[in-house]
Scaffold this active site. Structure first.
Site, PDB file in Angstrom:
ATOM      1  N   ARG A 117       0.815  -1.241   0.000  1.00  0.00           N
ATOM      2  CA  ARG A 117       0.000   0.000   0.000  1.00  0.00           C
ATOM      3  C   ARG A 117       0.836   1.273   0.000  1.00  0.00           C
ATOM      4  O   ARG A 117       0.365   2.337   0.389  1.00  0.00           O
ATOM      5  CB  ARG A 117      -0.982   0.016   1.166  1.00  0.00           C
ATOM      6  N   GLU A 181       9.310  17.385 -25.396  1.00  0.00           N
ATOM      7  CA  GLU A 181       8.708  17.840 -24.129  1.00  0.00           C
ATOM      8  C   GLU A 181       9.361  19.146 -23.674  1.00  0.00           C
ATOM      9  O   GLU A 181       8.718  19.958 -23.009  1.00  0.00           O
ATOM     10  CB  GLU A 181       8.821  16.752 -23.052  1.00  0.00           C
ATOM     11  N   GLU A 233      -4.267  17.556 -11.336  1.00  0.00           N
ATOM     12  CA  GLU A 233      -4.744  17.896 -12.683  1.00  0.00           C
ATOM     13  C   GLU A 233      -6.226  18.241 -12.734  1.00  0.00           C
ATOM     14  O   GLU A 233      -6.990  17.671 -13.510  1.00  0.00           O
ATOM     15  CB  GLU A 233      -4.426  16.762 -13.668  1.00  0.00           C
ATOM     16  N   ARG A 237      -2.536  21.879 -14.704  1.00  0.00           N
ATOM     17  CA  ARG A 237      -1.629  20.765 -15.037  1.00  0.00           C
ATOM     18  C   ARG A 237      -1.966  20.133 -16.381  1.00  0.00           C
ATOM     19  O   ARG A 237      -1.084  19.606 -17.068  1.00  0.00           O
ATOM     20  CB  ARG A 237      -1.628  19.710 -13.918  1.00  0.00           C
ATOM     21  N   HIS A 244      -0.708  15.833 -26.527  1.00  0.00           N
ATOM     22  CA  HIS A 244      -0.750  14.454 -26.048  1.00  0.00           C
ATOM     23  C   HIS A 244      -2.029  13.723 -26.442  1.00  0.00           C
ATOM     24  O   HIS A 244      -2.017  12.502 -26.603  1.00  0.00           O
ATOM     25  CB  HIS A 244      -0.579  14.409 -24.528  1.00  0.00           C
ATOM     26  N   HIS A 261       7.254   8.160 -27.662  1.00  0.00           N
ATOM     27  CA  HIS A 261       6.292   9.078 -27.046  1.00  0.00           C
ATOM     28  C   HIS A 261       6.552  10.527 -27.495  1.00  0.00           C
ATOM     29  O   HIS A 261       5.630  11.240 -27.920  1.00  0.00           O
ATOM     30  CB  HIS A 261       6.378   8.956 -25.521  1.00  0.00           C
TER      31      HIS A 261
HETATM   32  P1  NAD Z   1      11.986   4.961 -22.385  1.00  0.00           P
HETATM   33  O1  NAD Z   1      11.846   4.850 -20.937  1.00  0.00           O
HETATM   34  O2  NAD Z   1      11.451   3.866 -23.236  1.00  0.00           O
HETATM   35  O3  NAD Z   1      13.536   5.171 -22.720  1.00  0.00           O
HETATM   36  C1  NAD Z   1      13.928   5.295 -24.064  1.00  0.00           C
HETATM   37  C2  NAD Z   1      15.056   4.304 -24.430  1.00  0.00           C
HETATM   38  O4  NAD Z   1      16.296   4.800 -23.929  1.00  0.00           O
HETATM   39  C3  NAD Z   1      14.884   2.928 -23.837  1.00  0.00           C
HETATM   40  O5  NAD Z   1      15.342   1.985 -24.773  1.00  0.00           O
HETATM   41  C4  NAD Z   1      15.791   2.976 -22.633  1.00  0.00           C
HETATM   42  O6  NAD Z   1      16.236   1.698 -22.219  1.00  0.00           O
HETATM   43  C5  NAD Z   1      16.934   3.788 -23.165  1.00  0.00           C
HETATM   44  N1  NAD Z   1      17.739   4.499 -22.208  1.00  0.00           N
HETATM   45  C6  NAD Z   1      17.347   5.097 -21.057  1.00  0.00           C
HETATM   46  N2  NAD Z   1      18.346   5.804 -20.539  1.00  0.00           N
HETATM   47  C7  NAD Z   1      19.414   5.629 -21.342  1.00  0.00           C
HETATM   48  C8  NAD Z   1      20.741   6.137 -21.337  1.00  0.00           C
HETATM   49  N3  NAD Z   1      21.149   7.005 -20.422  1.00  0.00           N
HETATM   50  N4  NAD Z   1      21.583   5.730 -22.312  1.00  0.00           N
HETATM   51  C9  NAD Z   1      21.145   4.879 -23.289  1.00  0.00           C
HETATM   52  N5  NAD Z   1      19.900   4.416 -23.368  1.00  0.00           N
HETATM   53  C10 NAD Z   1      19.032   4.789 -22.403  1.00  0.00           C
HETATM   54  O7  NAD Z   1      11.312   6.308 -22.941  1.00  0.00           O
HETATM   55  P2  NAD Z   1      11.226   7.791 -22.368  1.00  0.00           P
HETATM   56  O8  NAD Z   1      11.136   8.650 -23.554  1.00  0.00           O
HETATM   57  O9  NAD Z   1      12.246   8.051 -21.355  1.00  0.00           O
HETATM   58  O10 NAD Z   1       9.826   7.790 -21.613  1.00  0.00           O
HETATM   59  C11 NAD Z   1       8.627   7.599 -22.308  1.00  0.00           C
HETATM   60  C12 NAD Z   1       7.584   7.137 -21.329  1.00  0.00           C
HETATM   61  O11 NAD Z   1       7.376   8.161 -20.354  1.00  0.00           O
HETATM   62  C13 NAD Z   1       6.244   6.872 -21.961  1.00  0.00           C
HETATM   63  O12 NAD Z   1       5.738   5.664 -21.468  1.00  0.00           O
HETATM   64  C14 NAD Z   1       5.378   8.028 -21.496  1.00  0.00           C
HETATM   65  O13 NAD Z   1       4.035   7.694 -21.403  1.00  0.00           O
HETATM   66  C15 NAD Z   1       5.981   8.327 -20.159  1.00  0.00           C
HETATM   67  N6  NAD Z   1       5.753   9.695 -19.694  1.00  0.00           N
HETATM   68  C16 NAD Z   1       5.290   9.849 -18.423  1.00  0.00           C
HETATM   69  C17 NAD Z   1       5.100  11.119 -17.924  1.00  0.00           C
HETATM   70  C18 NAD Z   1       4.679  11.287 -16.498  1.00  0.00           C
HETATM   71  O14 NAD Z   1       4.358  12.416 -16.099  1.00  0.00           O
HETATM   72  N7  NAD Z   1       4.693  10.261 -15.688  1.00  0.00           N
HETATM   73  C19 NAD Z   1       5.388  12.249 -18.713  1.00  0.00           C
HETATM   74  C20 NAD Z   1       5.855  12.046 -19.995  1.00  0.00           C
HETATM   75  C21 NAD Z   1       6.043  10.759 -20.480  1.00  0.00           C
HETATM   76  N1  GLY Z   2       3.343  14.792 -18.400  1.00  0.00           N
HETATM   77  C1  GLY Z   2       2.139  15.418 -17.952  1.00  0.00           C
HETATM   78  C2  GLY Z   2       2.043  15.602 -16.477  1.00  0.00           C
HETATM   79  O1  GLY Z   2       2.915  15.239 -15.739  1.00  0.00           O
HETATM   80  O2  GLY Z   2       1.065  16.106 -16.023  1.00  0.00           O
END
Ligand code: NAD
Ligand code: GLY
Length: 366
Positions: A117, A181, A233, A237, A244, A261
């Site tokens: 939890r 972003e 949000e 936010r 998106h 993404h």
């Molecule tokens: P990802 O986590 O898939 O990473 C991209 C690639 O880079 C992967 O293959 C990973 O293994 C590799 N990688 C990571 N760090 C590395 C490094 N230092 N050197 C070499 N390779 C590396 O993608 P991302 O773009 O980081 O994140 C996308 C995700 O984030 C999506 O699922 C999206 O929905 C989510 N997201 C969440 C929020 C939130 O507020 N929580 C906001 C924006 C995006």
């Molecule tokens: N990436 C959108 C948020 O964090 O609200």
């Protein structure tokens, strides 16, 4: 080393930004017990896991190495985290550390929110996208086959450690995805940042550490401000979701991981800009300026050719901004000023979905 703060009362936390932050002195104050579980993936583990394990000397560390990719942001993969925690008998005082990009951060954070939890959680984002966006603000979760990020929780970390040096190993395509972003912050709330990005885009893409640090700090400061004002949000936010709603539709329709993404956000933002032009809110010159910036960042600006208006509408109907069945979109009133609204004529949305973005790009290039 810079420290920013996300102000959320007693759940406030620091964001450390620097080239050498994977150190005990930054970690220890945010770890409550003696147990730590590092969640990472098979790409990031060979690069940074041993350095982190060294910084955690003296703790009982379990490392859970997941398969890499958006396609693995699922219930099944989440279960592997719980398997690791339970097999090593982690108790309620354990600390989960996410080491990786946004996929790892979102999944590890959701696991931390659910395990017994809720246990302690630290974010160590290693992609540009996760450093400027996903690691800050407490959105965690997984994808559902019918919708992106549809299952999750708001769960804030105790700290975010951003090691800018980790970007040197990031593939160029992933760096560009993160820049989508970064550009977003300029478009929604910081017009002077757009000018700075126009002047510094080549330095950013060449991994100039000073330029990257400035872009990360400015992005995190904007995100921290917005999250502090509206954690759950209910208002401002949602502007962080510029592009998106269209972008998530692209990701879901194409299959998770086919478009990154950030790439989907870039093309989706162009659609939001086009709709803002059609509503008479921004000028075509503003739209084209933003498109040029996405192009300079190495990002796609045309949605997939095989996606119809019906495909978009089908996926957009399950967007998290839908309220009482009404679709709401993030649009621009001007460059640097975003609004969230469901108050637009349906025919303007239809025209936006049906617009010829390849022709728009072509007209820009000539
Ligand atoms: P990802 O986590 O898939 O990473 C991209 C690639 O880079 C992967 O293959 C990973 O293994 C590799 N990688 C990571 N760090 C590395 C490094 N230092 N050197 C070499 N390779 C590396 O993608 P991302 O773009 O980081 O994140 C996308 C995700 O984030 C999506 O699922 C999206 O929905 C989510 N997201 C969440 C929020 C939130 O507020 N929580 C906001 C924006 C995006
Ligand atoms: N990436 C959108 C948020 O964090 O609200």
């Amino acid at each position: 080393m810079q420290t920013l703060q996300v102000d959320l009362g007693e759940r406030s936390y620091p964001i450390y930004i620097g080239a050498d932050v994977l150190r005990a002195e930054f970690l220890a104050p945010h770890i409550v017990g003696r147990q730590v579980a590092i969640v990472t993936n098979e790409t990031v583990a060979p690069l940074y896991l041993s350095a982190l394990e060294r910084a955690l000397e003296g703790y009982a560390v379990t490392s859970v190495v997941l398969p890499d990719g958006e396609a693995f942001k699922t219930w099944e993969t989440l279960q592997l985290i719980f398997d690791g925690l339970l097999t090593a008998r982690h108790d309620r005082r354990t600390t989960v550390i996410a080491l990786g990009g946004g996929v790892i951060g979102d999944m590890a954070g959701f696991a931390a929110a659910c395990y017994q939890r809720g246990v302690n959680f630290i974010q160590i984002p290693t992609t540009l996208l996760s450093q400027v966006d996903s690691s800050v603000g407490g959105k965690t979760g997984i994808n559902h086959p019918l919708g992106k990020n549809m299952v999750g929780a708001f769960y804030q970390p105790q700290a975010v450690l951003i090691d800018t040096a980790s970007l040197v190993t990031l593939p160029a395509r992933e760096l560009s995805a993160g820049l989508a972003e970064v550009i977003k912050y300029g478009l929604i709330c910081d017009e002077p940042f757009i000018t700075w990005l126009e002047e510094n885009m080549q330095a950013l893409r060449a991994l100039d550490q000073a330029a990257l640090t400035t872009a990360i700090e400015r992005s995190c400061a904007a995100k921290a401000r917005i999250v502090a004002a509206d954690e759950r949000e209910s208002g401002v936010r949602a502007t962080l979701n510029l592009g998106h709603t269209f972008g998530h539709a692209i990701e879901t329709q194409q299959g998770y991981g086919v478009w990154l993404h950030g790439e989907a956000v870039a093309a989706g933002t162009v659609m939001a800009l086009e709709m803002s032009v059609r509503l008479g809110w921004i000028s075509p010159a503003d739209r084209d300026r933003a498109i040029r910036l996405f192009l300079a960042a190495g990002l796609p600006v045309v949605p997939p050719a095989d996606m119809t208006a019906e495909h978009f509408m089908q996926h957009m109907a399950v967007d998290k901004k839908v309220m009482d069945g009404r679709l709401r979109l993030v649009l621009l009133r001007s460059l640097g000023e975003a609004v969230v609204t469901g108050d637009f004529p349906r025919d303007v949305l239809d025209a936006t979905l049906g617009a010829d973005y390849a022709a728009l790009l072509n007209s820009l290039e000539h």
